[in-house]
Design a protein around this motif. Structure first.
Motif, PDB file in Angstrom:
ATOM      1  N   LEU A  34      15.539  10.690  -6.720  1.00 29.81           N
ATOM      2  CA  LEU A  34      16.461  10.935  -5.611  1.00 29.81           C
ATOM      3  C   LEU A  34      17.170  12.280  -5.751  1.00 29.81           C
ATOM      4  N   TRP A  35      17.407  12.717  -6.983  1.00 26.24           N
ATOM      5  CA  TRP A  35      17.996  14.040  -7.193  1.00 26.24           C
ATOM      6  C   TRP A  35      17.027  15.142  -6.771  1.00 26.24           C
ATOM      7  N   GLN A  36      15.771  14.812  -6.634  1.00 23.65           N
ATOM      8  CA  GLN A  36      14.750  15.798  -6.256  1.00 23.65           C
ATOM      9  C   GLN A  36      14.290  15.619  -4.812  1.00 23.65           C
ATOM     10  N   ILE A  37      15.111  14.955  -4.010  1.00 25.00           N
ATOM     11  CA  ILE A  37      14.739  14.576  -2.656  1.00 25.00           C
ATOM     12  C   ILE A  37      14.254  15.761  -1.810  1.00 25.00           C
ATOM     13  N   TYR A  38      14.918  16.891  -1.911  1.00 24.20           N
ATOM     14  CA  TYR A  38      14.569  18.001  -1.029  1.00 24.20           C
ATOM     15  C   TYR A  38      13.352  18.780  -1.504  1.00 24.20           C
ATOM     16  N   LYS A  39      12.760  18.340  -2.606  1.00 29.79           N
ATOM     17  CA  LYS A  39      11.433  18.820  -2.991  1.00 29.79           C
ATOM     18  C   LYS A  39      10.363  17.994  -2.278  1.00 29.79           C
ATOM     19  N   THR A  40      10.741  16.808  -1.805  1.00 25.80           N
ATOM     20  CA  THR A  40       9.780  15.922  -1.149  1.00 25.80           C
ATOM     21  C   THR A  40       9.895  15.919   0.371  1.00 25.80           C
ATOM     22  N   VAL A  41      11.069  16.225   0.888  1.00 21.69           N
ATOM     23  CA  VAL A  41      11.288  16.241   2.337  1.00 21.69           C
ATOM     24  C   VAL A  41      12.318  17.336   2.639  1.00 21.69           C
ATOM     25  N   PRO A  42      12.083  18.167   3.656  1.00 25.02           N
ATOM     26  CA  PRO A  42      13.013  19.256   3.960  1.00 25.02           C
ATOM     27  C   PRO A  42      14.405  18.766   4.378  1.00 25.02           C
ATOM     28  N   PHE A  43      15.422  19.452   3.916  1.00 29.25           N
ATOM     29  CA  PHE A  43      16.816  19.120   4.199  1.00 29.25           C
ATOM     30  C   PHE A  43      17.079  19.028   5.701  1.00 29.25           C
ATOM     31  N   PHE A  44      16.610  20.000   6.477  1.00 30.12           N
ATOM     32  CA  PHE A  44      16.906  20.011   7.913  1.00 30.12           C
ATOM     33  C   PHE A  44      16.173  18.900   8.653  1.00 30.12           C
ATOM     34  N   LYS A  45      15.021  18.477   8.143  1.00 27.93           N
ATOM     35  CA  LYS A  45      14.335  17.312   8.729  1.00 27.93           C
ATOM     36  C   LYS A  45      15.205  16.073   8.549  1.00 27.93           C
ATOM     37  N   VAL A  46      15.755  15.887   7.368  1.00 29.35           N
ATOM     38  CA  VAL A  46      16.622  14.733   7.099  1.00 29.35           C
ATOM     39  C   VAL A  46      17.856  14.783   8.003  1.00 29.35           C
ATOM     40  N   CYS A  47      18.450  15.952   8.158  1.00 28.84           N
ATOM     41  CA  CYS A  47      19.631  16.102   9.028  1.00 28.84           C
ATOM     42  C   CYS A  47      19.301  15.738  10.468  1.00 28.84           C
ATOM     43  N   LYS A  48      18.201  16.282  10.984  1.00 30.31           N
ATOM     44  CA  LYS A  48      17.777  15.975  12.360  1.00 30.31           C
ATOM     45  C   LYS A  48      17.509  14.487  12.514  1.00 30.31           C
ATOM     46  N   ASN A  49      16.745  13.909  11.580  1.00 28.42           N
ATOM     47  CA  ASN A  49      16.419  12.486  11.652  1.00 28.42           C
ATOM     48  C   ASN A  49      17.681  11.630  11.622  1.00 28.42           C
ATOM     49  N   PHE A  50      18.627  11.995  10.773  1.00 29.73           N
ATOM     50  CA  PHE A  50      19.875  11.240  10.661  1.00 29.73           C
ATOM     51  C   PHE A  50      20.615  11.218  11.996  1.00 29.73           C
ATOM     52  N   ILE A  51      20.725  12.364  12.632  1.00 28.90           N
ATOM     53  CA  ILE A  51      21.433  12.455  13.919  1.00 28.90           C
ATOM     54  C   ILE A  51      20.723  11.627  14.984  1.00 28.90           C
ATOM     55  N   VAL A  52      19.393  11.762  15.077  1.00 29.11           N
ATOM     56  CA  VAL A  52      18.625  11.023  16.081  1.00 29.11           C
ATOM     57  C   VAL A  52      18.739   9.517  15.831  1.00 29.11           C
ATOM     58  N   ILE A  53      18.631   9.107  14.573  1.00 31.65           N
ATOM     59  CA  ILE A  53      18.717   7.677  14.249  1.00 31.65           C
ATOM     60  C   ILE A  53      20.104   7.130  14.567  1.00 31.65           C
ATOM     61  N   GLN A  54      21.155   7.879  14.270  1.00 31.77           N
ATOM     62  CA  GLN A  54      22.500   7.391  14.584  1.00 31.77           C
ATOM     63  C   GLN A  54      22.692   7.248  16.093  1.00 31.77           C
TER      64      GLN A  54
ATOM     65  N   LYS B  12       0.845  -1.192   0.000  1.00 33.56           N
ATOM     66  CA  LYS B  12       0.000   0.000   0.000  1.00 33.56           C
ATOM     67  C   LYS B  12       0.886   1.250   0.000  1.00 33.56           C
ATOM     68  N   THR B  13       1.207   1.729  -1.203  1.00 32.87           N
ATOM     69  CA  THR B  13       2.039   2.925  -1.328  1.00 32.87           C
ATOM     70  C   THR B  13       1.332   3.952  -2.200  1.00 32.87           C
ATOM     71  N   ASN B  14       1.657   5.202  -1.959  1.00 31.84           N
ATOM     72  CA  ASN B  14       1.223   6.285  -2.845  1.00 31.84           C
ATOM     73  C   ASN B  14       2.380   6.590  -3.781  1.00 31.84           C
ATOM     74  N   ARG B  15       2.054   6.760  -5.067  1.00 27.08           N
ATOM     75  CA  ARG B  15       3.071   6.992  -6.088  1.00 27.08           C
ATOM     76  C   ARG B  15       3.032   8.445  -6.533  1.00 27.08           C
ATOM     77  N   TYR B  16       4.235   9.026  -6.687  1.00 25.51           N
ATOM     78  CA  TYR B  16       4.365  10.410  -7.100  1.00 25.51           C
ATOM     79  C   TYR B  16       5.326  10.471  -8.280  1.00 25.51           C
TER      80      TYR B  16
END
Length: 171
Positions: free
Chosen positions: A15-35, A3-7
């Motif tokens: 993947l080259w358009q990643i920051y159009k789909t998710v904010p850069f700073f959200k990814v940075c924060k998530n990366f730090i918390v996950i590590q 069950k996925t939504n396709r865009y």
């Protein structure tokens, strides 16, 4: 079927358009918390980090082993029930970036489920209550409650009824 939504994307690969789909700073924060969580020996601290900063839904007494890798882009799409175990180095994805599209899907792991080490769970998958996923499994479709699955590609090994019968025989 997952069950996925396709865009669709129209420029270069998604993947080259990643920051159009998710904010850069959200990814940075998530990366730090996950590590921090991946290397934390404290299950309580790990669950608190993931619930508080990633908005993951994690049930009471659930254990995410060392090196478990939740989705960096969309961890809020992951829900794990109570008293479940997610084994060492398992990857839980809620996104797929492909050439011409990207896909997002919720991952739901039920209560008292057990996920073996080094498994990969793809987006849009539900793993039922009491299900067992063998180590090294690629979970590419839903797993019914109480079933035992394994392999790559994933196959049903025992149904819930067969699992119940085996447990009675072992007593």
């Amino acid at each position: 079927m997952r069950k996925t939504n396709r865009y669709r994307v129209t420029e270069s690969n998604s993947l080259w358009q990643i920051y159009k789909t998710v904010p850069f700073f959200k990814v940075c924060k998530n990366f730090i918390v996950i590590q921090l969580g991946r290397y934390s020996p404290s299950l309580k601290l790990k669950n608190w980090l993931y619930r508080t900063f990633l908005r993951m839904k994690i049930g009471e007494s659930t254990a995410l082993a060392l090196m478990v890798m939740p989705d960096v882009m969309f961890p809020e799409k992951i829900s794990i029930g109570r008293n479940s175990i997610v084994g060492y180095n398992t990857t839980i994805l809620a996104h797929e970036y492909l050439i011409e599209e990207y896909r997002l899907g919720d991952v739901v792991i039920g209560d008292e489920a057990m996920i073996g080490a080094n498994s990969t769970i793809l987006p849009g998958v539900t793993i039922g209550d009491g299900a067992i996923v063998s180590a090294g499994t690629l979970v590419h479709e839903d797993v019914p409650a109480g079933c035992f699955v394994g392999g790559n590609p994933m196959k049903l090994i025992y149904t819930k009824e067969e699992m119940d019968k085996r447990q009675l025989q072992q007593k």
